[in-house]
Design a protein around this motif. Structure first.
Motif, PDB file in Angstrom:
ATOM      1  N   ASN A   1       0.802  -1.220   0.000  1.00  0.00           N
ATOM      2  CA  ASN A   1       0.000   0.000   0.000  1.00  0.00           C
ATOM      3  C   ASN A   1       0.842   1.282   0.000  1.00  0.00           C
ATOM      4  O   ASN A   1       0.683   2.148   0.861  1.00  0.00           O
ATOM      5  CB  ASN A   1      -0.991  -0.004   1.171  1.00  0.00           C
ATOM      6  CG  ASN A   1      -1.899  -1.208   1.137  1.00  0.00           C
ATOM      7  OD1 ASN A   1      -2.366  -1.603   0.070  1.00  0.00           O
ATOM      8  ND2 ASN A   1      -2.124  -1.823   2.275  1.00  0.00           N
ATOM      9  N   PHE A   2       1.718   1.387  -0.988  1.00  0.00           N
ATOM     10  CA  PHE A   2       2.520   2.596  -1.192  1.00  0.00           C
ATOM     11  C   PHE A   2       2.210   3.181  -2.560  1.00  0.00           C
ATOM     12  O   PHE A   2       1.912   2.444  -3.511  1.00  0.00           O
ATOM     13  CB  PHE A   2       4.028   2.274  -1.149  1.00  0.00           C
ATOM     14  CG  PHE A   2       4.588   2.117   0.233  1.00  0.00           C
ATOM     15  CD1 PHE A   2       5.138   3.197   0.907  1.00  0.00           C
ATOM     16  CD2 PHE A   2       4.588   0.878   0.849  1.00  0.00           C
ATOM     17  CE1 PHE A   2       5.666   3.040   2.177  1.00  0.00           C
ATOM     18  CE2 PHE A   2       5.114   0.712   2.116  1.00  0.00           C
ATOM     19  CZ  PHE A   2       5.658   1.799   2.784  1.00  0.00           C
ATOM     20  N   LYS A   3       2.319   4.493  -2.685  1.00  0.00           N
ATOM     21  CA  LYS A   3       2.225   5.135  -4.002  1.00  0.00           C
ATOM     22  C   LYS A   3       3.535   4.897  -4.751  1.00  0.00           C
ATOM     23  O   LYS A   3       3.532   4.497  -5.900  1.00  0.00           O
ATOM     24  CB  LYS A   3       1.976   6.648  -3.868  1.00  0.00           C
ATOM     25  CG  LYS A   3       0.618   6.997  -3.342  1.00  0.00           C
ATOM     26  CD  LYS A   3      -0.396   6.877  -4.445  1.00  0.00           C
ATOM     27  CE  LYS A   3      -1.747   7.340  -3.952  1.00  0.00           C
ATOM     28  NZ  LYS A   3      -2.813   6.827  -4.777  1.00  0.00           N
ATOM     29  N   LYS A   4       4.650   5.186  -4.080  1.00  0.00           N
ATOM     30  CA  LYS A   4       5.962   5.039  -4.703  1.00  0.00           C
ATOM     31  C   LYS A   4       6.938   4.565  -3.629  1.00  0.00           C
ATOM     32  O   LYS A   4       6.969   5.101  -2.529  1.00  0.00           O
ATOM     33  CB  LYS A   4       6.433   6.376  -5.286  1.00  0.00           C
ATOM     34  CG  LYS A   4       7.724   6.293  -6.048  1.00  0.00           C
ATOM     35  CD  LYS A   4       8.038   7.645  -6.692  1.00  0.00           C
ATOM     36  CE  LYS A   4       9.298   7.577  -7.515  1.00  0.00           C
ATOM     37  NZ  LYS A   4       9.582   8.866  -8.166  1.00  0.00           N
ATOM     38  N   LEU A   5       7.716   3.534  -3.990  1.00  0.00           N
ATOM     39  CA  LEU A   5       8.663   2.979  -3.032  1.00  0.00           C
ATOM     40  C   LEU A   5       9.938   2.584  -3.752  1.00  0.00           C
ATOM     41  O   LEU A   5       9.900   1.906  -4.774  1.00  0.00           O
ATOM     42  CB  LEU A   5       8.057   1.749  -2.348  1.00  0.00           C
ATOM     43  CG  LEU A   5       8.935   1.028  -1.327  1.00  0.00           C
ATOM     44  CD1 LEU A   5       9.262   1.930  -0.140  1.00  0.00           C
ATOM     45  CD2 LEU A   5       8.255  -0.257  -0.859  1.00  0.00           C
ATOM     46  N   GLU A   6      11.077   3.050  -3.213  1.00  0.00           N
ATOM     47  CA  GLU A   6      12.380   2.686  -3.759  1.00  0.00           C
ATOM     48  C   GLU A   6      13.094   1.784  -2.757  1.00  0.00           C
ATOM     49  O   GLU A   6      13.171   2.100  -1.565  1.00  0.00           O
ATOM     50  CB  GLU A   6      13.222   3.940  -4.027  1.00  0.00           C
ATOM     51  CG  GLU A   6      14.526   3.640  -4.721  1.00  0.00           C
ATOM     52  CD  GLU A   6      15.253   4.895  -5.179  1.00  0.00           C
ATOM     53  OE1 GLU A   6      16.480   4.944  -4.986  1.00  0.00           O
ATOM     54  OE2 GLU A   6      14.590   5.806  -5.729  1.00  0.00           O
ATOM     55  N   ILE A   7      13.618   0.659  -3.237  1.00  0.00           N
ATOM     56  CA  ILE A   7      14.250  -0.344  -2.383  1.00  0.00           C
ATOM     57  C   ILE A   7      15.634  -0.681  -2.931  1.00  0.00           C
ATOM     58  O   ILE A   7      15.805  -0.865  -4.138  1.00  0.00           O
ATOM     59  CB  ILE A   7      13.396  -1.641  -2.336  1.00  0.00           C
ATOM     60  CG1 ILE A   7      12.046  -1.386  -1.696  1.00  0.00           C
ATOM     61  CG2 ILE A   7      14.119  -2.776  -1.630  1.00  0.00           C
ATOM     62  CD1 ILE A   7      12.110  -1.113  -0.203  1.00  0.00           C
ATOM     63  N   THR A   8      16.613  -0.818  -2.026  1.00  0.00           N
ATOM     64  CA  THR A   8      17.966  -1.243  -2.411  1.00  0.00           C
ATOM     65  C   THR A   8      18.273  -2.594  -1.764  1.00  0.00           C
ATOM     66  O   THR A   8      17.541  -3.040  -0.875  1.00  0.00           O
ATOM     67  CB  THR A   8      19.029  -0.223  -1.946  1.00  0.00           C
ATOM     68  OG1 THR A   8      19.054  -0.222  -0.510  1.00  0.00           O
ATOM     69  CG2 THR A   8      18.743   1.176  -2.470  1.00  0.00           C
ATOM     70  N   ALA A   9      19.376  -3.193  -2.186  1.00  0.00           N
ATOM     71  CA  ALA A   9      19.798  -4.460  -1.582  1.00  0.00           C
ATOM     72  C   ALA A   9      20.059  -4.274  -0.094  1.00  0.00           C
ATOM     73  O   ALA A   9      19.722  -5.146   0.715  1.00  0.00           O
ATOM     74  CB  ALA A   9      21.048  -4.987  -2.283  1.00  0.00           C
TER      75      ALA A   9
END
Length: 153
Positions: A80-88
């Motif tokens: 339930n996010f609009k925009k999400l950035e994920i890294t290792a």
């Protein structure tokens, strides 16, 4: 040496115990087993109790291991996010498999195909999924459902 022998003798000292409720057929079978093996009924009973207690303890340990393993196998949900950035590094910090769902734009950065496979359980309900060129599209497709668009950058 005499003290050790006394201690051993006391530990193996046998007492008479009456057990109620043993069925006749079970007692007969134990009695026959004792005759065939050259043991006493008490020795057979002691062996049976030891085996039973070992089995119960073994099952208890297996059950606990199973429960702990199952807990570790369940993914953590991020949703339930609009925009999400994920890294290792983000995934490593979470320390377990992660499931992403109901996200408009999900972006993976600085992650290898191996790290992606290790930490991402599945992706569901994402409109735009952005992955780096270091992650194979096939790796992503295998674990994705209801993804509108995959963009490899």
């Amino acid at each position: 040496m005499v003290e050790k022998e006394k201690r051993d003798e006391e530990e193996t000292k046998k007492i008479t115990i009456s057990v109620k409720g043993i069925r006749d057929d079970v007692y007969r079978n134990v009695s026959e087993l004792a005759k065939h093996t050259g043991k006493t009924i008490g020795e057979i009973t002691n062996d049976a109790y030891r085996t039973f207690l070992g089995t119960v303890e073994g099952v208890r340990n297996i059950s606990q291991s199973f429960i702990e393993g199952a807990k570790g196998a369940l993914p953590r949900y991020i949703d339930n996010f609009k925009k999400l950035e994920i890294t290792a590094d983000d995934l490593k910090d979470l320390g377990q498999k992660v499931a992403f769902r109901n996200i408009d734009e999900l972006i993976f950065r600085n992650i290898t195909d191996e790290e992606f496979s290790k930490y991402v359980a599945f992706i569901d309900g994402v409109k735009i999924l952005r992955i780096p060129k270091t992650v194979k599209k096939t790796t992503v497709i295998k674990i994705s459902t209801f993804v509108d668009e995959i963009v490899q950058e």
